[in-house]
Design an enzyme around this catalytic site. Sequence first.
Site, PDB file in Angstrom:
ATOM      1  N   LYS A   1      17.232   2.840   5.929  1.00 18.40           N
ATOM      2  CA  LYS A   1      16.323   3.437   6.764  1.00 18.40           C
ATOM      3  C   LYS A   1      17.696   4.436   7.442  1.00 18.40           C
ATOM      4  CE  LYS A   1      14.255   1.950  11.229  1.00 18.40           C
ATOM      5  NZ  LYS A   1      14.484   3.661  11.805  1.00 18.40           N
TER       6      LYS A   1
ATOM      7  N   ASP B   1      23.874  -9.712  12.406  1.00 18.88           N
ATOM      8  CA  ASP B   1      23.775  -9.356  11.143  1.00 18.88           C
ATOM      9  C   ASP B   1      24.480  -9.113  10.502  1.00 18.88           C
ATOM     10  OD1 ASP B   1      20.821 -10.024  11.584  1.00 18.88           O
ATOM     11  OD2 ASP B   1      20.076  -7.984  12.155  1.00 18.88           O
TER      12      ASP B   1
ATOM     13  N   ASP C   1      25.623  13.406  -2.173  1.00 22.67           N
ATOM     14  CA  ASP C   1      26.053  12.727  -1.670  1.00 22.67           C
ATOM     15  C   ASP C   1      26.453  11.002  -2.145  1.00 22.67           C
ATOM     16  OD1 ASP C   1      27.581  14.932  -0.331  1.00 22.67           O
ATOM     17  OD2 ASP C   1      26.989  13.942   1.559  1.00 22.67           O
TER      18      ASP C   1
HETATM   19  P1  NAP Z   1      28.604  -2.025  11.073  1.00 22.52           P
HETATM   20  O1  NAP Z   1      29.139  -0.351  10.916  1.00 22.52           O
HETATM   21  O2  NAP Z   1      29.584  -2.816  12.161  1.00 22.52           O
HETATM   22  O3  NAP Z   1      27.557  -2.491  11.735  1.00 22.52           O
HETATM   23  C1  NAP Z   1      26.001  -1.887  11.983  1.00 22.52           C
HETATM   24  C2  NAP Z   1      24.704  -2.156  12.300  1.00 22.52           C
HETATM   25  O4  NAP Z   1      23.814  -2.904  11.536  1.00 22.52           O
HETATM   26  C3  NAP Z   1      24.918  -3.279  13.174  1.00 22.52           C
HETATM   27  O5  NAP Z   1      24.682  -3.039  14.464  1.00 22.52           O
HETATM   28  C4  NAP Z   1      24.304  -4.587  12.289  1.00 22.52           C
HETATM   29  O6  NAP Z   1      23.475  -5.729  12.794  1.00 22.52           O
HETATM   30  C5  NAP Z   1      23.681  -3.708  11.691  1.00 22.52           C
HETATM   31  N1  NAP Z   1      22.492  -4.560  10.617  1.00 22.52           N
HETATM   32  C6  NAP Z   1      23.222  -5.223   9.586  1.00 22.52           C
HETATM   33  N2  NAP Z   1      22.105  -5.539   8.486  1.00 22.52           N
HETATM   34  C7  NAP Z   1      20.597  -4.923   9.284  1.00 22.52           C
HETATM   35  C8  NAP Z   1      19.813  -5.446   8.919  1.00 22.52           C
HETATM   36  N3  NAP Z   1      19.259  -5.874   7.731  1.00 22.52           N
HETATM   37  N4  NAP Z   1      18.754  -4.986   9.379  1.00 22.52           N
HETATM   38  C9  NAP Z   1      19.020  -3.965  11.197  1.00 22.52           C
HETATM   39  N5  NAP Z   1      20.267  -4.012  10.754  1.00 22.52           N
HETATM   40  C10 NAP Z   1      20.778  -4.260  10.042  1.00 22.52           C
HETATM   41  O7  NAP Z   1      28.622  -2.741   9.955  1.00 22.52           O
HETATM   42  P2  NAP Z   1      28.016  -4.425   9.421  1.00 22.52           P
HETATM   43  O8  NAP Z   1      28.550  -5.424  11.280  1.00 22.52           O
HETATM   44  O9  NAP Z   1      29.713  -4.796   8.398  1.00 22.52           O
HETATM   45  O10 NAP Z   1      26.915  -4.166   8.905  1.00 22.52           O
HETATM   46  C11 NAP Z   1      27.322  -4.268   7.377  1.00 22.52           C
HETATM   47  C12 NAP Z   1      26.095  -3.150   7.649  1.00 22.52           C
HETATM   48  O11 NAP Z   1      25.623  -2.125   8.794  1.00 22.52           O
HETATM   49  C13 NAP Z   1      25.516  -2.186   5.863  1.00 22.52           C
HETATM   50  O12 NAP Z   1      24.358  -3.650   4.385  1.00 22.52           O
HETATM   51  C14 NAP Z   1      24.932  -1.479   5.671  1.00 22.52           C
HETATM   52  O13 NAP Z   1      23.182  -1.650   5.836  1.00 22.52           O
HETATM   53  C15 NAP Z   1      25.417  -1.093   7.354  1.00 22.52           C
HETATM   54  N6  NAP Z   1      25.603   0.675   7.754  1.00 22.52           N
HETATM   55  C16 NAP Z   1      24.692   0.941   8.067  1.00 22.52           C
HETATM   56  C17 NAP Z   1      24.365   2.548   8.529  1.00 22.52           C
HETATM   57  C18 NAP Z   1      23.690   2.612   8.803  1.00 22.52           C
HETATM   58  O14 NAP Z   1      23.089   3.057   9.855  1.00 22.52           O
HETATM   59  N7  NAP Z   1      24.538   4.500   9.105  1.00 22.52           N
HETATM   60  C19 NAP Z   1      25.945   3.091   8.252  1.00 22.52           C
HETATM   61  C20 NAP Z   1      26.935   2.272   7.633  1.00 22.52           C
HETATM   62  C21 NAP Z   1      27.062   0.697   7.709  1.00 22.52           C
HETATM   63  P3  NAP Z   1      24.520  -6.043  14.724  1.00 22.52           P
HETATM   64  O15 NAP Z   1      24.406  -5.479  15.227  1.00 22.52           O
HETATM   65  O16 NAP Z   1      23.483  -7.545  14.681  1.00 22.52           O
HETATM   66  O17 NAP Z   1      25.538  -6.588  13.739  1.00 22.52           O
END
Ligand code: NAP
Length: 268
Positions: free
Chosen positions: A168, A48, A153
Amino acid sequence: MTKGKVAIMHNKQESSFAAQKKLTALLQEADYIIDQNDPDIVVSIGGDGTFLSAFHEFEHKLDHVRFLGVHTGHLGFYTDWRDFELEELVSNLSNDENPPISYPLLDVQVKYHQQDEPQHFLALNEATIKRAIRTMVADVYIKDEIFERFRGDGLSVSTPTGSTAYNKSVGGAVLHPRINAFQLAEIASLNNRVFRTLGSPIIISDSEWLTIYLEESSDYLITIDRFTIQHDGIESISFKIADERVHFASYRHMHFWRRVKDSFIGEV
Ligand code: NAP
């Protein structure tokens, strides 16, 4: 006769390189042209996260580009195909009878104290605003009417498809992507007898907009999906459902809630 122009974006995993090579050959055999600059279809190979990068690479062409995601690991929320299904994918693309699918995007406008023109961004997952060093104090307006003063924050504003991502993790609700709305979720709000916010996520309709006014400071971080912006002099950030939408090609219908269950719960 060519069937269309396809750009392929992939991450650095070996399996993604291999899938890109195989897909290129299959597409050319089926009379598609590989065009990395002016495609009709953008295929992202990876996860994703890779899809988010592919989206932003072509976000200025949303009126005529359709996206398709191949996952080299588990199925994702934007990635309907697996890397061992490439033959089926090309045949499906050639006879694409799937119903057209598009999902909402978030329009983000950042306004600066010393600048008349705001800066515009599009988010596929979410935008967040955080303060690096001290507690963030922000006035939250819905449709130009003050709603609350937030201390904590930061704040996350997400699309329905982004609701399963960062949103989420900060306690936001998972929203079905057919709902044309966006969501505000708090990140560690301060709530006591003096400071008060609603304390729960809210879903905002497509006819409404949200504006967050910030105290003057130089340590704000804004994230848009994968990207981080650090700018001085930010006065406010406004959010609404964008006029543009993200369109998918050969979208394979999987029951949304089954996808959520597979990703977060597993066997019951
Ligand atoms: P990353 O920190 O390397 O990975 C973030 C994770 O979020 C990966 O496992 C990715 O899936 C998953 N993801 C991305 N979009 C998603 C969606 N719409 N629904 C469910 N899971 C999803 O960051 P990145 O790959 O650059 O992606 C950026 C996104 O990561 C941001 O938009 C943010 O939403 C998310 N993120 C989440 C957190 C957290 O949950 N604490 C922290 C930082 C960022 P894949 O393994 O398939 O790539």
